[in-house]
Design a protein around this motif. Structure first.
Motif, PDB file in Angstrom:
ATOM      1  N   LYS A   1       0.803  -1.224   0.000  1.00 53.21           N
ATOM      2  CA  LYS A   1       0.000   0.000   0.000  1.00 53.21           C
ATOM      3  C   LYS A   1       0.835   1.272   0.000  1.00 53.21           C
ATOM      4  O   LYS A   1       0.329   2.359  -0.272  1.00 53.21           O
ATOM      5  N   VAL A   2       2.132   1.168   0.333  1.00 51.40           N
ATOM      6  CA  VAL A   2       2.986   2.354   0.410  1.00 51.40           C
ATOM      7  C   VAL A   2       3.351   2.823  -0.998  1.00 51.40           C
ATOM      8  O   VAL A   2       3.955   2.080  -1.777  1.00 51.40           O
ATOM      9  N   GLU A   3       2.996   4.073  -1.310  1.00 48.63           N
ATOM     10  CA  GLU A   3       3.261   4.641  -2.635  1.00 48.63           C
ATOM     11  C   GLU A   3       4.457   5.586  -2.643  1.00 48.63           C
ATOM     12  O   GLU A   3       5.082   5.791  -3.683  1.00 48.63           O
ATOM     13  N   ASN A   4       4.748   6.194  -1.483  1.00 48.80           N
ATOM     14  CA  ASN A   4       5.830   7.175  -1.409  1.00 48.80           C
ATOM     15  C   ASN A   4       6.652   6.979  -0.143  1.00 48.80           C
ATOM     16  O   ASN A   4       6.101   6.727   0.933  1.00 48.80           O
ATOM     17  N   TYR A   5       7.964   7.114  -0.295  1.00 53.74           N
ATOM     18  CA  TYR A   5       8.867   7.212   0.850  1.00 53.74           C
ATOM     19  C   TYR A   5       9.540   8.585   0.764  1.00 53.74           C
ATOM     20  O   TYR A   5      10.318   8.844  -0.155  1.00 53.74           O
ATOM     21  N   ILE A   6       9.195   9.445   1.695  1.00 47.50           N
ATOM     22  CA  ILE A   6       9.802  10.782   1.717  1.00 47.50           C
ATOM     23  C   ILE A   6      10.987  10.726   2.668  1.00 47.50           C
ATOM     24  O   ILE A   6      10.833  10.480   3.859  1.00 47.50           O
ATOM     25  N   VAL A   7      12.177  10.955   2.115  1.00 44.42           N
ATOM     26  CA  VAL A   7      13.420  10.683   2.833  1.00 44.42           C
ATOM     27  C   VAL A   7      14.050  11.970   3.364  1.00 44.42           C
ATOM     28  O   VAL A   7      14.243  12.938   2.622  1.00 44.42           O
ATOM     29  N   CYS A   8      14.352  11.957   4.654  1.00 43.18           N
ATOM     30  CA  CYS A   8      14.999  13.090   5.310  1.00 43.18           C
ATOM     31  C   CYS A   8      16.492  12.796   5.437  1.00 43.18           C
ATOM     32  O   CYS A   8      16.872  11.726   5.927  1.00 43.18           O
TER      33      CYS A   8
END
Length: 518
Positions: A121-128
């Motif tokens: 279900k995960v569409e995006n990984y926003i990386v810091c």
């Protein structure tokens, strides 16, 4: 009113006032609110909509503040998760929580690469980005999930300051907090915008927070105690938070000398470390008007020792994730009672009941139940657990407590932690309080272990600063204060007690230790 709109209003009122300090760099309310708006806009451009679930796997940092408030401004539901959980624990929460977008550190990208086959279900990984050095940097282009990876900085830069989010209903779910799961799988407590805002407002009024307060924020932001008491409550009042990435006594004393904070909140373990720190001096904490303790019961001996050493009052309170979290606090305008969690805060009712749900007389022990605008909507996708926990509008906490004649409440122990010795009830905290009074004891945890004759007996795990202290000496000491059936049958000396990231002692780990030996 909700947290996002309150931040916007505060930024209009005091735009140039520092909202936070992080790594000795400040950001004003105008800058913070602008970043929140742009991040919300950037999320919208990724296709994230009102009602979508966004997980935060971050430590204490501006990333967390901007990420959470930005998602809330968009109308998304935020799921904070401890970033040091195992891959299996994280995967369970992301799947159970129907998470669409994850905001996380670059150091955790390998974990998601490993688990991504189960995270459909995960569409995006926003990386810091973490600190830029050879060890910390991760080349995200090497991973197969690279197409799903987005930079936090880029999402922020894509956003527009003209963005206006959707209207938010107070009963919309704002945050889902997964409980620690001491029995079975973790449950997701659904907290609404009303739950979070009302509790932050009520606790800030109760503790007299104002825009002159500077609050040390070292409790993990993903934990509800930190989220409400040292993040949301100061920000809705225009106060300044001093963001500490990781608790360190030396760092707390350094910040105290440099920024003259007015409020410090911690769990008992933190107060113990500060008290034991060899370089800690009373003058270092002279700016504090208030210390707040929660998360677990504060031993009375530690409270008195800390207050005597540093000449500052500790106000102990009580809360749980399902109540956003605060229900009780020792009041500032009346006498503080050591060992008590205080009285009901504004707009929240607490009472002690028997097994039939009937209120018991003052002084009698029963289960603490709670009612108010802070009580959760329910557990996510768990209607049966919700019905068992919330009955007739009351939240059943599972904590055993008593109330005195003045309306002050005292936590006796967790219902499930009670030890039954030959038919007699023994509350671990009662034994722990006695052991904490011994001058050589630094930390202690008590639990029940199986016994063929009595059903259960008491075992204590002790951290001592005296290597010559013996089990026999401590049991003889306890015999001066406890009935025979309450005495520890055995005492094990260990170097340190197992704790979670908030400093709470993990009794489950100690039980597992006992089972392995048996």
């Amino acid at each position: 009113m909700n947290l996002s709109s309150q931040l916007y209003e505060t930024a209009k009122r005091v735009p140039n006032k520092p909202a936070y300090y992080f790594m000795d760099q400040s950001s004003s309310y105008a800058e913070l609110d602008g970043a929140v708006t742009k991040f919300a806009s950037g999320l919208a451009k990724l296709g994230i909509k009102k009602g979508d679930h966004v997980a935060l796997l971050l430590g204490n940092s501006p990333y967390f503040v901007i990420g959470m408030y930005g998602a809330l401004r968009l109308g998304a539901t935020v799921i904070p998760i401890n970033p040091i959980y195992t891959s299996d624990e994280i995967s369970y929460m992301l799947n159970n929580g129907d998470v669409k977008t994850v905001i996380t550190l670059d150091l955790l990208v390998p974990l998601f690469e490993k688990a991504h086959h189960s995270l459909h279900k995960v569409e995006n990984y926003i990386v810091c980005e973490t600190k830029k050095d050879e060890q910390a940097n991760v080349n995200v282009k090497e991973f197969s999930i690279f197409p799903k990876l987005k930079s936090f900085a880029n999402v922020l830069s894509l956003g527009e300051l003209t963005f206006r989010g959707p209207d938010l209903d107070e009963d919309d779910v704002a945050v889902i907090l997964y409980t620690s799961g001491t029995t079975g799988k973790p449950k997701g407590a659904m907290l609404t915008h009303k739950n979070l805002y009302s509790n932050a407002k009520d606790i800030s009024d109760y503790l007299q927070f104002n825009q002159n307060d500077r609050v040390i924020t070292t409790l993990p932001m993903f934990h509800v105690f930190s989220l409400t008491v040292v993040l949301n409550a100061p920000l809705i009042n225009g106060g300044t938070i001093l963001i500490v990435p990781k608790f360190s006594p030396a760092e707390i004393f350094r910040l105290a000398k440099k920024y003259e904070p007015t409020v410090f909140a911690g769990v008992p373990t933190m107060f113990n470390y500060l008290y034991q720190h060899e370089d800690g001096r009373a003058e270092d904490l002279k700016s504090l008007r208030l210390c707040i303790s929660g998360g677990a019961s504060l031993p009375v001996a530690l409270l008195k020792n800390f207050e005597e050493k540093f000449n500052v009052t500790i106000s102990e309170g009580y809360g749980l994730s399902e109540a956003s979290p605060v229900t009780c606090f020792n009041p500032l305008d009346r006498p503080r009672k050591p060992g008590s969690i205080g009285t009901s805060i504004l707009h929240v009712e607490n009472k002690v009941v028997n097994e039939l749900g009937e209120e018991v007389a003052p002084g009698e022990v029963g289960e603490l139940i709670v009612r108010g605008p802070n009580v959760m909507k329910g557990y996510y996708k768990m209607p049966e657990e919700t019905a068992a926990t919330i009955r007739n509008g009351w939240l059943y906490t599972g904590d055993m407590a008593r109330m005195d004649e003045d309306g002050y409440f005292y936590i006796v122990d967790r219902k499930k932690d009670m030890v039954i010795v030959g038919g007699y009830n023994v509350y671990p905290r009662e034994v722990e309080e006695v052991l904490y009074n011994h001058p050589d004891v630094v930390e202690v945890a008590v639990l029940g272990v199986p016994d063929p004759n009595l059903g259960e007996v008491v075992r204590a795990f002790v951290v001592s600063k005296n290597p010559h202290l013996t089990e026999k000496q401590l049991i003889e000491y306890c015999s001066n204060f406890l009935a025979k059936y309450k005495l520890p049958k055995s005492i094990e000396f260990i170097k340190e007690l197992p704790k979670n990231t908030t400093g709470k002692i993990l009794r489950r780990s100690l039980r597992e230790k006992v089972l392995q030996k048996n």
